[in-house]
Motif scaffolding. Structure first.
Motif, short mmCIF file in Angstrom:
data_model
loop_
_atom_site.label_atom_id
_atom_site.label_comp_id
_atom_site.label_asym_id
_atom_site.label_seq_id
_atom_site.Cartn_x
_atom_site.Cartn_y
_atom_site.Cartn_z
N THR A 1 0.83 -1.21 0.00
CA THR A 1 0.00 0.00 0.00
C THR A 1 0.85 1.25 0.00
O THR A 1 0.59 2.20 -0.76
CB THR A 1 -0.93 0.00 1.23
N LEU A 2 1.89 1.28 0.84
CA LEU A 2 2.77 2.45 0.89
C LEU A 2 3.49 2.65 -0.43
O LEU A 2 3.63 3.77 -0.92
CB LEU A 2 3.78 2.29 2.03
N GLY A 3 3.96 1.55 -1.03
CA GLY A 3 4.66 1.66 -2.30
C GLY A 3 3.78 2.13 -3.43
O GLY A 3 4.27 2.71 -4.41
N GLY A 4 2.47 1.90 -3.31
CA GLY A 4 1.54 2.30 -4.36
C GLY A 4 1.02 3.72 -4.23
O GLY A 4 0.31 4.20 -5.11
N LEU A 5 1.37 4.42 -3.13
CA LEU A 5 0.88 5.78 -2.94
C LEU A 5 1.64 6.80 -3.77
O LEU A 5 1.08 7.83 -4.16
CB LEU A 5 0.97 6.17 -1.46
N GLY A 6 2.90 6.55 -4.01
CA GLY A 6 3.72 7.53 -4.75
C GLY A 6 4.72 8.20 -3.84
O GLY A 6 4.45 8.46 -2.66
#
Length: 455
Positions: free
Chosen positions: A212-217
């Motif tokens: 999730t963190l990696g997909g936020l930008g």
């Protein structure tokens, strides 16, 4: 005698940031393909490891997809796994980011073109002025998140590996999966994907948090990183969150909640806890591609939900692919404005710039055309395979997700090449399209207004 003197303007061909990113990705992929093809990187019994498999694996790792035509555990040596590890890290942060870091270590200044290319890799061309101020901070945040994730994963893997004497593999597995999760890659070192760890809830929860963190930008993570310090120093002053971060967070939560509910109700294809499998399938299926249940066992309605989640993907400047959450948000806001006969596209009290609305529209159209073309090509290559399987494979590749309905190992050389191209386009294409469609300052020609019937 009259002498005429004329001056010739010499035009220098300057490399565009998009072309520079393309060349860096292509160069690194070809270099690592050569490494993965060498005997030192794969085990002696890996008879399926030909050049096409090496190329496919290198593209999948660099584009942080996770699709693989061979089993990583059974095929690659520790050195080969290390090459994949490096490719995932470089692909997640952006090849130009690591190139820029190398320039800094060597004490060389970046050119304006190099800075622009690195900014595109991190910010999706949001703000070039942010590069110098936040470049190192983003790297620090990324390394810190991955390190914390690796430590938690190592502790959670103790029951599986400590008493069996696999302590070295335990540490390597924790580091590998932390990077793979944060970079939304989906590669795993286990023989049966993550099915063997289905009961290790701490490991899987940590993995989903990293995904999730990696997909936020990177820009959103940087803004969230600054939030505690700002609150500490400005107790009475509210923290102003940028429009970009608000859109990303709201769309991410919306997609995850809707995805979980739909897959839970429609069926996750697993015999265990349906809600937990729905949570894992939704969070991982949007961007990463880790799996604790087989997508091929999902009912068709759930597969359609998964296709939508993979098509949207993550957020701009992140490790994820897809059309991005912000593009979907602008597209929806544009439809609402059209239904209300409003000429402006508004979100959260802001009017979205017309050029951004135009980019989102074109991006949506081009990606749809590309994937329809991809499905057609796959049906030509594999005419006997069910259509939903080919659609799933194509969208998964373009969205750099890495999920498959157990079909990836059956790809032929031709379909491996096409899926590799789709992964490459999915990682770099939307960014390049967004840059190429920027309105130029050329003289515009006004044509007569024409009308046709619509609907």
């Amino acid at each position: 005698m009259t002498h005429f003197s004329g001056s010739k303007k010499i035009k220098r061909n300057r490399m565009s940031p998009s072309l520079m990113v393309f060349m860096w990705f292509d160069g690194v992929i070809m270099l690592c393909t050569d490494h993965l093809w060498q005997p030192i990187t794969h085990q002696s019994q890996a008879i399926d490891m030909d050049f096409s498999a090496a190329l496919f694996t290198a593209v999948s790792a660099a584009c942080v997809t996770g699709l693989s035509v061979v089993n990583v555990h059974n095929t690659f040596t520790h050195f080969g796994q290390a090459v994949i590890f490096l490719l995932m890290e470089m692909g997640g942060m952006g090849i130009m980011t690591f190139a820029s870091l190398g320039f800094r270590i060597l004490g060389r200044r970046l050119s304006l073109t190099q800075q622009a290319a690195t900014t595109d890799a991190i910010y999706q061309n949001d703000a070039a002025s942010e590069f110098k101020r936040t470049f190192l901070q983003i790297l620090k945040v990324t390394i810190a998140v991955q390190a914390i994730g690796a430590v938690v994963m190592a502790i959670s893997l103790v029951p599986q590996h400590w008493h069996t004497g696999e302590r070295g593999f335990m540490l390597w597995s924790a580091a590998f999966h932390s990077v793979s999760a944060f970079c939304n890659s989906g590669f795993t070192l286990y023989r049966d994907d993550l099915y063997t760890l289905v009961d290790n809830i701490p490991f899987l929860v940590t993995l989903l948090c990293l995904v999730t963190l990696g997909g936020l930008g990177h820009s959103v993570l940087h803004e969230l990183y600054r939030l505690p310090g700002y609150i500490r120093n400005h107790v009475k002053k509210p923290y102003w969150i940028s429009l970009h971060t608000r859109v990303v967070l709201n769309m991410t939560v919306l997609l995850i909640v809707v995805g979980i509910v739909l897959i839970w109700v429609l069926g996750s294809g697993s015999e265990g806890n349906g809600l937990w499998h729905a949570v894992f399938a939704t969070v991982s299926g949007r961007t990463a591609g880790f799996s604790i249940s087989r997508a091929s066992l999902m009912p068709l309605p759930s597969i359609i939900v998964m296709l939508f989640l993979m098509f949207v993907g993550g957020s701009p400047g992140s490790c994820a692919g897809g059309i991005k959450t912000t593009s979907l948000a602008i597209w929806i806001a544009r439809i609402k404005s059209n239904l209300r006969n409003d000429t402006n596209v508004n979100m959260f009290g802001y009017t979205i710039a017309p050029e951004l609305v135009s980019r989102a529209r074109i991006l949506m159209a081009v990606t749809m055309i590309w994937n329809v073309l991809g499905v057609f090509i796959m049906t030509v290559i594999h005419p006997d395979v069910r259509l939903e399987v080919l659609i799933f494979e194509q969208i998964s590749a373009f969205g750099t997700v890495g999920l498959s309905m157990d079909f990836t190992p059956s790809l032929t050389t031709a379909s491996r090449l096409w899926i590799s191209i789709s992964m490459f386009v999915g990682r770099l294409g939307p960014l390049s399209i967004a840059l190429w469609v920027v309105p130029s300052a050329k003289v515009s020609i006004h044509h007569p207004i024409g009308r046709v019937m619509v609907g």
